[in-house]
Design a protein around this motif. Structure first.
Motif, short mmCIF file in Angstrom:
data_model
loop_
_atom_site.label_atom_id
_atom_site.label_comp_id
_atom_site.label_asym_id
_atom_site.label_seq_id
_atom_site.Cartn_x
_atom_site.Cartn_y
_atom_site.Cartn_z
N THR A 61 0.10 -1.50 4.08
CA THR A 61 0.20 -2.79 3.40
C THR A 61 -0.42 -3.94 4.18
O THR A 61 -1.04 -4.82 3.59
CB THR A 61 1.66 -3.12 3.11
OG1 THR A 61 2.40 -3.11 4.34
CG2 THR A 61 2.27 -2.11 2.14
N ASP A 62 -0.21 -3.97 5.50
CA ASP A 62 -0.75 -5.06 6.34
C ASP A 62 -0.36 -6.43 5.80
O ASP A 62 -1.14 -7.39 5.92
CB ASP A 62 -2.28 -4.94 6.43
CG ASP A 62 -2.88 -5.87 7.49
OD1 ASP A 62 -2.17 -6.14 8.49
OD2 ASP A 62 -4.02 -6.33 7.32
N SER A 63 0.78 -6.55 5.19
CA SER A 63 1.15 -7.85 4.62
C SER A 63 2.64 -7.91 4.36
O SER A 63 3.33 -6.89 4.24
CB SER A 63 0.39 -8.10 3.31
OG SER A 63 0.78 -7.17 2.33
N ALA A 64 3.13 -9.13 4.24
CA ALA A 64 4.50 -9.36 3.80
C ALA A 64 4.50 -9.42 2.27
O ALA A 64 3.46 -9.71 1.66
CB ALA A 64 5.01 -10.66 4.39
N PRO A 65 5.64 -9.15 1.63
CA PRO A 65 6.92 -8.79 2.23
C PRO A 65 6.91 -7.36 2.75
O PRO A 65 6.25 -6.48 2.18
CB PRO A 65 7.91 -8.95 1.08
CG PRO A 65 7.09 -8.66 -0.13
CD PRO A 65 5.73 -9.21 0.15
N HIS A 66 7.62 -7.15 3.83
CA HIS A 66 7.72 -5.81 4.38
C HIS A 66 8.57 -4.94 3.45
O HIS A 66 9.46 -5.42 2.77
CB HIS A 66 8.31 -5.87 5.78
CG HIS A 66 7.40 -6.55 6.76
ND1 HIS A 66 6.51 -5.87 7.55
CD2 HIS A 66 7.22 -7.87 7.04
CE1 HIS A 66 5.82 -6.73 8.29
NE2 HIS A 66 6.24 -7.95 8.01
N GLY A 67 8.25 -3.65 3.42
CA GLY A 67 8.93 -2.76 2.48
C GLY A 67 8.27 -2.74 1.12
O GLY A 67 8.93 -2.48 0.12
N ASN A 68 6.97 -2.99 1.09
CA ASN A 68 6.27 -3.12 -0.19
C ASN A 68 5.15 -2.08 -0.32
O ASN A 68 4.14 -2.33 -0.96
CB ASN A 68 5.68 -4.53 -0.32
CG ASN A 68 5.31 -4.87 -1.74
OD1 ASN A 68 5.93 -4.39 -2.69
ND2 ASN A 68 4.31 -5.71 -1.91
N VAL A 69 5.34 -0.90 0.25
CA VAL A 69 4.28 0.10 0.18
C VAL A 69 4.08 0.60 -1.25
O VAL A 69 3.00 1.10 -1.59
CB VAL A 69 4.57 1.27 1.16
CG1 VAL A 69 5.66 2.20 0.63
CG2 VAL A 69 3.29 2.04 1.46
N ALA A 70 5.09 0.45 -2.09
CA ALA A 70 4.92 0.82 -3.50
C ALA A 70 3.80 0.02 -4.14
O ALA A 70 3.08 0.52 -5.02
CB ALA A 70 6.22 0.62 -4.27
N ALA A 71 3.63 -1.24 -3.71
CA ALA A 71 2.53 -2.06 -4.24
C ALA A 71 1.19 -1.48 -3.83
O ALA A 71 0.23 -1.48 -4.61
CB ALA A 71 2.66 -3.50 -3.75
N GLU A 72 1.10 -0.98 -2.59
CA GLU A 72 -0.16 -0.38 -2.14
C GLU A 72 -0.49 0.87 -2.96
O GLU A 72 -1.66 1.10 -3.30
CB GLU A 72 -0.08 -0.04 -0.65
CG GLU A 72 -1.37 0.49 -0.05
CD GLU A 72 -2.48 -0.55 0.05
OE1 GLU A 72 -3.64 -0.15 0.30
OE2 GLU A 72 -2.20 -1.76 -0.13
N VAL A 73 0.51 1.66 -3.29
CA VAL A 73 0.29 2.82 -4.14
C VAL A 73 -0.31 2.37 -5.48
O VAL A 73 -1.27 2.97 -5.99
CB VAL A 73 1.60 3.60 -4.36
CG1 VAL A 73 1.42 4.69 -5.42
CG2 VAL A 73 2.07 4.22 -3.05
N GLY A 74 0.23 1.29 -6.04
CA GLY A 74 -0.31 0.77 -7.28
C GLY A 74 -1.75 0.32 -7.16
O GLY A 74 -2.58 0.58 -8.05
N HIS A 75 -2.08 -0.34 -6.06
CA HIS A 75 -3.47 -0.78 -5.85
C HIS A 75 -4.41 0.42 -5.68
O HIS A 75 -5.56 0.38 -6.14
CB HIS A 75 -3.56 -1.69 -4.63
CG HIS A 75 -3.01 -3.06 -4.85
ND1 HIS A 75 -3.51 -3.92 -5.80
CD2 HIS A 75 -2.00 -3.74 -4.23
CE1 HIS A 75 -2.84 -5.07 -5.77
NE2 HIS A 75 -1.92 -4.97 -4.82
#
Length: 346
Positions: free
Chosen positions: A268-282
């Motif tokens: 992710t390299d970004s806040a909020p932490h705990g947001n790897v699900a967003a990276e999966v979406g990207h």
């Protein structure tokens, strides 16, 4: 205490019963009583964020705040992340947190190492003497990884190829691995040619890098979440248009790299932490098949980092979901149960 879980174990997709005995998994019913904490659903071998930098103080980009670090790794954990890789930290992981019962597994690369000829950030450790020796020492001291700034300003020259290659050869000879920050076409090309172990970001990646990465076994960590956050703030200037061109190119390279056999990973390299699900979406938006995108944040990432998948005697890290994340990736935002180090986190 022992726990029992039953569900579809991923990535194999087989319905199984498993138990945890302390911090280990067994597929044989233990002789001691075990509480059933999951019956049905999908058992993922824990999410992984392979590019995150917790611990930065809000008011000083050069300061490491152990309290902030603890809060941010807890945010990862509560989101179902059971392992983290830090390709650059402002300080050392506090000993009391590294193996704490509630802490995700951690792999660090130590400091950001920068060649003295790069434009500088206060967060970097700028090396004015032997960069190869410093990189080797950093890898030996930090879980076998070092982090090298392959470039910085995307309009400025990157680290000279000969020096970059010397760093890679030196670290590999010592049994370590190199993660390279790259956000210029020249920087990415140099890193791909040199055979670094992971290219972080890859903005403006030239087409020829795809085959080079596949040939060297270099992983690609595009950190699309961070760039998606930045994109709306980049102004429509000549420099800004160059940035957007590089951003568009890196997104296109994600699917091309995957198709060429490159390991694509989620960071992710970004806040909020705990947001790897967003990276999966990207990653899915960039063209990765959903199963590959979920694997990039779980089983594929674990294999790349040397972390076991669910197996007899493997570490007891399991995240449970109501639906199959390969078919409904959005479910990654809502873990039903998180088991970490054999303990129930939620």
């Amino acid at each position: 205490m022992a726990f029992h879980l039953r569900g579809t174990v991923l990535p194999d997709g087989v319905v199984r019963d498993l138990w945890t005995l302390g911090d280990r998994i067994t597929f044989e019913r233990p002789s001691v009583p075990a509480d059933t904490v999951a019956d049905g659903g999908f058992l993922l071998p824990g999410l992984v964020d392979v590019h995150t930098h917790p611990g930065g103080a809000d008011d000083d980009e050069t300061a490491f705040d152990p309290g902030v670090f603890a809060e941010q790794i807890a945010a990862h954990r509560d989101a179902g992340v059971t392992a983290l890789r830090f390709p650059g930290l402002l300080g050392e992981i506090p000993e009391e947190l590294r193996e704490a019962p509630g802490s995700p597994r951690m792999i660090t690369a130590g400091r950001w190492l920068a060649w003295a000829g790069l434009s500088r950030s206060a967060a970097f450790h700028t090396v004015t003497d032997d960069l190869v020796a410093v990189a080797v020492a950093e890898a030996k001291a930090h879980d076998g990884w070092c982090k090298l700034m392959g470039d910085w300003d995307y309009e400025a020259p990157p680290v000279p190829y000969e020096l970059l290659r010397a760093v890679v050869d030196g670290v590999h000879a010592a049994g370590g691995r190199v993660a390279a920050h790259c956000q210029s076409a020249a920087g990415v090309l140099g890193a791909a040619r040199a055979g670094v172990d992971s290219i972080e970001h890859g903005m403006g990646m030239p087409q020829e890098c795809v085959a080079l990465m596949a040939g060297h076994g270099t992983a690609y960590v595009p950190t699309l979440t961070a760039f998606a956050h930045s994109a709306p703030r980049v102004k429509d200037t000549a420099r800004g248009r160059l940035w957007h061109e590089g951003h568009t190119t890196m997104i296109r390279r994600v699917r091309e790299a995957y198709d060429a056999g490159v390991t694509v990973l989620a960071g992710t390299d970004s806040a909020p932490h705990g947001n790897v699900a967003a990276e999966v979406g990207h990653l899915i938006d960039a063209g990765l098949p959903p199963e590959a995108a979920v694997g990039a944040a779980s089983w594929t990432a674990r294999a790349f980092l040397g972390l076991p998948l669910p197996a007899e005697g493997a570490p007891a890290d399991i995240t449970v979901y109501d639906a199959d994340p390969r078919e409904e990736p959005g479910v990654l935002r809502h873990p039903r149960r998180v088991v970490l180090r054999g303990r129930i986190i939620r």
